[in-house]
Design a protein around this motif. Structure first.
Motif, PDB file in Angstrom:
ATOM      1  N   HIS C   6     -49.207  12.362  10.042  1.00  0.00           N
ATOM      2  CA  HIS C   6     -48.158  11.347   9.961  1.00  0.00           C
ATOM      3  C   HIS C   6     -47.017  11.681  10.927  1.00  0.00           C
ATOM      4  O   HIS C   6     -46.488  10.798  11.596  1.00  0.00           O
ATOM      5  CB  HIS C   6     -47.645  11.256   8.529  1.00  0.00           C
ATOM      6  CG  HIS C   6     -46.753  10.073   8.320  1.00  0.00           C
ATOM      7  ND1 HIS C   6     -47.236   8.783   8.280  1.00  0.00           N
ATOM      8  CD2 HIS C   6     -45.408   9.984   8.182  1.00  0.00           C
ATOM      9  CE1 HIS C   6     -46.224   7.957   8.118  1.00  0.00           C
ATOM     10  NE2 HIS C   6     -45.105   8.647   8.057  1.00  0.00           N
ATOM     11  N   VAL C   7     -46.653  12.959  10.978  1.00  0.00           N
ATOM     12  CA  VAL C   7     -45.601  13.381  11.906  1.00  0.00           C
ATOM     13  C   VAL C   7     -46.021  13.090  13.344  1.00  0.00           C
ATOM     14  O   VAL C   7     -45.241  12.566  14.145  1.00  0.00           O
ATOM     15  CB  VAL C   7     -45.299  14.892  11.730  1.00  0.00           C
ATOM     16  CG1 VAL C   7     -44.404  15.397  12.862  1.00  0.00           C
ATOM     17  CG2 VAL C   7     -44.637  15.146  10.379  1.00  0.00           C
ATOM     18  N   ILE C   8     -47.288  13.420  13.668  1.00  0.00           N
ATOM     19  CA  ILE C   8     -47.778  13.146  15.022  1.00  0.00           C
ATOM     20  C   ILE C   8     -47.731  11.649  15.314  1.00  0.00           C
ATOM     21  O   ILE C   8     -47.335  11.217  16.391  1.00  0.00           O
ATOM     22  CB  ILE C   8     -49.222  13.675  15.197  1.00  0.00           C
ATOM     23  CG1 ILE C   8     -49.257  15.195  15.003  1.00  0.00           C
ATOM     24  CG2 ILE C   8     -49.745  13.314  16.581  1.00  0.00           C
ATOM     25  CD1 ILE C   8     -50.649  15.792  15.200  1.00  0.00           C
ATOM     26  N   GLU C   9     -48.084  10.841  14.309  1.00  0.00           N
ATOM     27  CA  GLU C   9     -48.066   9.392  14.504  1.00  0.00           C
ATOM     28  C   GLU C   9     -46.665   8.905  14.834  1.00  0.00           C
ATOM     29  O   GLU C   9     -46.471   8.114  15.768  1.00  0.00           O
ATOM     30  CB  GLU C   9     -48.590   8.682  13.256  1.00  0.00           C
ATOM     31  CG  GLU C   9     -48.747   7.196  13.446  1.00  0.00           C
ATOM     32  CD  GLU C   9     -49.157   6.489  12.154  1.00  0.00           C
ATOM     33  OE1 GLU C   9     -50.018   5.625  12.211  1.00  0.00           O
ATOM     34  OE2 GLU C   9     -48.590   6.810  11.083  1.00  0.00           O
ATOM     35  N   VAL C  10     -45.691   9.376  14.080  1.00  0.00           N
ATOM     36  CA  VAL C  10     -44.310   8.974  14.338  1.00  0.00           C
ATOM     37  C   VAL C  10     -43.901   9.406  15.745  1.00  0.00           C
ATOM     38  O   VAL C  10     -43.269   8.652  16.486  1.00  0.00           O
ATOM     39  CB  VAL C  10     -43.351   9.573  13.283  1.00  0.00           C
ATOM     40  CG1 VAL C  10     -41.903   9.301  13.655  1.00  0.00           C
ATOM     41  CG2 VAL C  10     -43.663   8.986  11.919  1.00  0.00           C
ATOM     42  N   ILE C  11     -44.284  10.642  16.106  1.00  0.00           N
ATOM     43  CA  ILE C  11     -43.998  11.107  17.466  1.00  0.00           C
ATOM     44  C   ILE C  11     -44.637  10.167  18.479  1.00  0.00           C
ATOM     45  O   ILE C  11     -43.997   9.730  19.445  1.00  0.00           O
ATOM     46  CB  ILE C  11     -44.524  12.542  17.684  1.00  0.00           C
ATOM     47  CG1 ILE C  11     -43.751  13.528  16.782  1.00  0.00           C
ATOM     48  CG2 ILE C  11     -44.400  12.950  19.156  1.00  0.00           C
ATOM     49  CD1 ILE C  11     -44.291  14.946  16.836  1.00  0.00           C
ATOM     50  N   GLY C  12     -45.910   9.813  18.235  1.00  0.00           N
ATOM     51  CA  GLY C  12     -46.624   8.911  19.143  1.00  0.00           C
ATOM     52  C   GLY C  12     -45.893   7.585  19.320  1.00  0.00           C
ATOM     53  O   GLY C  12     -45.685   7.113  20.437  1.00  0.00           O
ATOM     54  N   VAL C  13     -45.460   7.001  18.192  1.00  0.00           N
ATOM     55  CA  VAL C  13     -44.765   5.724  18.257  1.00  0.00           C
ATOM     56  C   VAL C  13     -43.497   5.851  19.097  1.00  0.00           C
ATOM     57  O   VAL C  13     -43.224   5.021  19.968  1.00  0.00           O
ATOM     58  CB  VAL C  13     -44.429   5.219  16.833  1.00  0.00           C
ATOM     59  CG1 VAL C  13     -43.390   4.116  16.869  1.00  0.00           C
ATOM     60  CG2 VAL C  13     -45.693   4.732  16.141  1.00  0.00           C
ATOM     61  N   PHE C  14     -42.738   6.915  18.893  1.00  0.00           N
ATOM     62  CA  PHE C  14     -41.479   7.049  19.627  1.00  0.00           C
ATOM     63  C   PHE C  14     -41.693   7.391  21.097  1.00  0.00           C
ATOM     64  O   PHE C  14     -40.949   6.948  21.969  1.00  0.00           O
ATOM     65  CB  PHE C  14     -40.551   8.060  18.940  1.00  0.00           C
ATOM     66  CG  PHE C  14     -39.810   7.428  17.828  1.00  0.00           C
ATOM     67  CD1 PHE C  14     -38.624   6.744  18.066  1.00  0.00           C
ATOM     68  CD2 PHE C  14     -40.328   7.445  16.538  1.00  0.00           C
ATOM     69  CE1 PHE C  14     -37.945   6.121  17.038  1.00  0.00           C
ATOM     70  CE2 PHE C  14     -39.659   6.813  15.503  1.00  0.00           C
ATOM     71  CZ  PHE C  14     -38.470   6.152  15.745  1.00  0.00           C
ATOM     72  N   VAL C  15     -42.745   8.186  21.362  1.00  0.00           N
ATOM     73  CA  VAL C  15     -43.056   8.488  22.760  1.00  0.00           C
ATOM     74  C   VAL C  15     -43.409   7.218  23.510  1.00  0.00           C
ATOM     75  O   VAL C  15     -42.881   6.943  24.599  1.00  0.00           O
ATOM     76  CB  VAL C  15     -44.243   9.465  22.847  1.00  0.00           C
ATOM     77  CG1 VAL C  15     -44.761   9.532  24.271  1.00  0.00           C
ATOM     78  CG2 VAL C  15     -43.830  10.829  22.364  1.00  0.00           C
ATOM     79  N   PHE C  16     -44.295   6.429  22.917  1.00  0.00           N
ATOM     80  CA  PHE C  16     -44.703   5.202  23.589  1.00  0.00           C
ATOM     81  C   PHE C  16     -43.517   4.242  23.708  1.00  0.00           C
ATOM     82  O   PHE C  16     -43.331   3.614  24.756  1.00  0.00           O
ATOM     83  CB  PHE C  16     -45.874   4.569  22.830  1.00  0.00           C
ATOM     84  CG  PHE C  16     -47.211   5.169  23.184  1.00  0.00           C
ATOM     85  CD1 PHE C  16     -47.347   6.519  23.449  1.00  0.00           C
ATOM     86  CD2 PHE C  16     -48.350   4.388  23.279  1.00  0.00           C
ATOM     87  CE1 PHE C  16     -48.576   7.089  23.795  1.00  0.00           C
ATOM     88  CE2 PHE C  16     -49.580   4.936  23.613  1.00  0.00           C
ATOM     89  CZ  PHE C  16     -49.693   6.284  23.872  1.00  0.00           C
ATOM     90  N   ALA C  17     -42.723   4.145  22.647  1.00  0.00           N
ATOM     91  CA  ALA C  17     -41.541   3.286  22.718  1.00  0.00           C
ATOM     92  C   ALA C  17     -40.617   3.742  23.842  1.00  0.00           C
ATOM     93  O   ALA C  17     -40.078   2.936  24.599  1.00  0.00           O
ATOM     94  CB  ALA C  17     -40.802   3.293  21.380  1.00  0.00           C
ATOM     95  N   SER C  18     -40.444   5.076  23.962  1.00  0.00           N
ATOM     96  CA  SER C  18     -39.554   5.583  25.011  1.00  0.00           C
ATOM     97  C   SER C  18     -40.060   5.228  26.393  1.00  0.00           C
ATOM     98  O   SER C  18     -39.282   4.907  27.291  1.00  0.00           O
ATOM     99  CB  SER C  18     -39.419   7.106  24.905  1.00  0.00           C
ATOM    100  OG  SER C  18     -39.009   7.458  23.613  1.00  0.00           O
ATOM    101  N   SER C  19     -41.388   5.281  26.576  1.00  0.00           N
ATOM    102  CA  SER C  19     -41.904   4.963  27.908  1.00  0.00           C
ATOM    103  C   SER C  19     -41.653   3.491  28.217  1.00  0.00           C
ATOM    104  O   SER C  19     -41.380   3.122  29.360  1.00  0.00           O
ATOM    105  CB  SER C  19     -43.389   5.331  28.025  1.00  0.00           C
ATOM    106  OG  SER C  19     -44.212   4.233  27.775  1.00  0.00           O
TER     107      SER C  19
END
Lengths: 202, 202, 202
Positions: C6-19
């Protein structure tokens, strides 16, 4: 007769995929880009239609050998791209593409007609099935879609072909002659448009 | 009162279709392109919303006289495009577009609210309904969508209009005053933004 | 272990959002554009997958705190954009993006596998989930999608990662090790591709 239609369908899928492949190569995409654009060109129109009509499974999921074949096709063809372009001339592409347009459009219209959609919606679904693969291809390749630019009649041929099919279906013809007449109308109109440079007013 | 809303809806559809038509003509598209872009501008936002929420039939299939009317509209208007542009001034377009934005957005939010979506999702569905027709229009015409570029407030007006509607709905107002307040908020904010050149920070 | 995912998923969402945020800022979009592009980059891949597979509610509607968080994130980050770009170096972005790619792709493949889709379709759904956010971001920003241009392996890593997951799932491994192996394969391949400049033939 039904197996003839199936053969035409396979031809249609590969023709449309090839046009995606050519466009993707022209834009210097790598293999992933080539496959994706080929795939979207071949199945984009049908996918948009199925999403709009809420039909599932999507037809390339139901017939999942198609995407696999397209994938192998891109893998095999890419290294021989230059040689291929000499065998498959512009003229062959125009003929094959006209056939694909006819089959995809009339197939889409027939499918919407079976679902008892209003006539104008049937025609729109037909045209969407026929042209949206190319529209998505051009949008991904960062071009204004070819079918919307002033060129020789294309979507208009699909439009009239779909009406031909619907007219015959409403006159109680059976499915097969109606479909074949619609396809023939689309293909002949398209080839005449290319031959005599017919265009719509701007 | 409901028939007033219906009249506004029809106006909204034609305003949005016209903005697609103008953009397509500017890009020198032919009749097929003009119709498609007009159609997508008018119905794209609602279609994306309905697909995201899985509502079927799509509202332009349920009200299939709309696409037919847009088709006839494009056929009739295209030859007189130049004269039309003199009667329908930039100012008229801004007013009508603000009205369309208000109605489409608040209508979309109200629809998601009825489906008991979370509040922020209701607002997003409202804004999507209001602006995505124009986004798709610009993507097809190979432009960065106008609403995302730094210009006078547009999506933000829809955003605040949708919150206005939701606030009133949550305060137990009946549907009609809540919808009208949301539309009014959107339209007034949009016209003020144009009048006083309000922009978001870059 | 599930909370790690779940933590990785949240990281993924924010990474993609940041890009998406970075790209939108580069194109000089306003806050609305920044939020929309960030949102579409983060959720576009999963949304396209869910629409193709007809899964509802969409995962960002089910977890509607995500869009709200992204919205707040854009609001808060935008004023400090320049400072942020110095802390979050290119290298950090590459690592985080590889992680996001791995998680999104294998997550998508696992989801399609649970729905008993054919294997090749599972892989396609995985790759679509992983890359389509970026594809839509680039289409909106009026670029040819980055993943289709000739660059260091990207979609190919997701493709092989998804096959790794499927192979282990078919060999009767339980879900968790299969998913982790798939993610690891994707991430390691991607980082190696960046490190050694691996490219596909054009």
């Amino acid at each position: 007769m039904s197996s003839l239609l199936h053969v035409i369908e396979v031809i249609g899928v590969f023709v449309f995929a090839s046009s995606g492949l050519v466009e993707a190569r022209r834009k210097k995409m790598d293999l992933v880009g080539v496959f994706t654009v080929a795939f979207i060109t071949a199945f984009g129109g049908g996918t948009v239609r199925d999403i709009l009509l809420d039909r599932r499974p999507l037809f390339w999921i139901e017939n999942y050998e198609y995407p696999t074949l397209i994938f192998l096709f891109c893998l095999l063809v890419s290294p021989f791209f230059r040689q291929l372009r000499q065998v498959v001339t512009e003229k062959v592409i125009v003929y094959a593409d006209a056939l694909g347009l006819g089959l995809f459009s009339v197939g889409g219209a027939s499918l919407a007609f079976e679902m008892k959609m209003p006539l104008f919606v049937c025609v729109m679904m037909g045209v969407i099935t026929g042209i949206f693969g190319g529209v998505l291809r051009d949008m991904i390749c960062n071009e204004i879609p070819m079918v919307f630019r002033r060129g020789q009649l294309y979507a208009t041929c699909a439009f009239l072909g779909c009406w031909t099919y619907l007219a015959m279906a409403l006159l109680q013809f059976t499915e097969l002659p109606a479909v074949l007449a619609g396809i023939a109308m689309t293909v002949v109109l398209r080839l005449l448009a290319v031959r005599f440079d017919w265009k719509l007013p701007g």
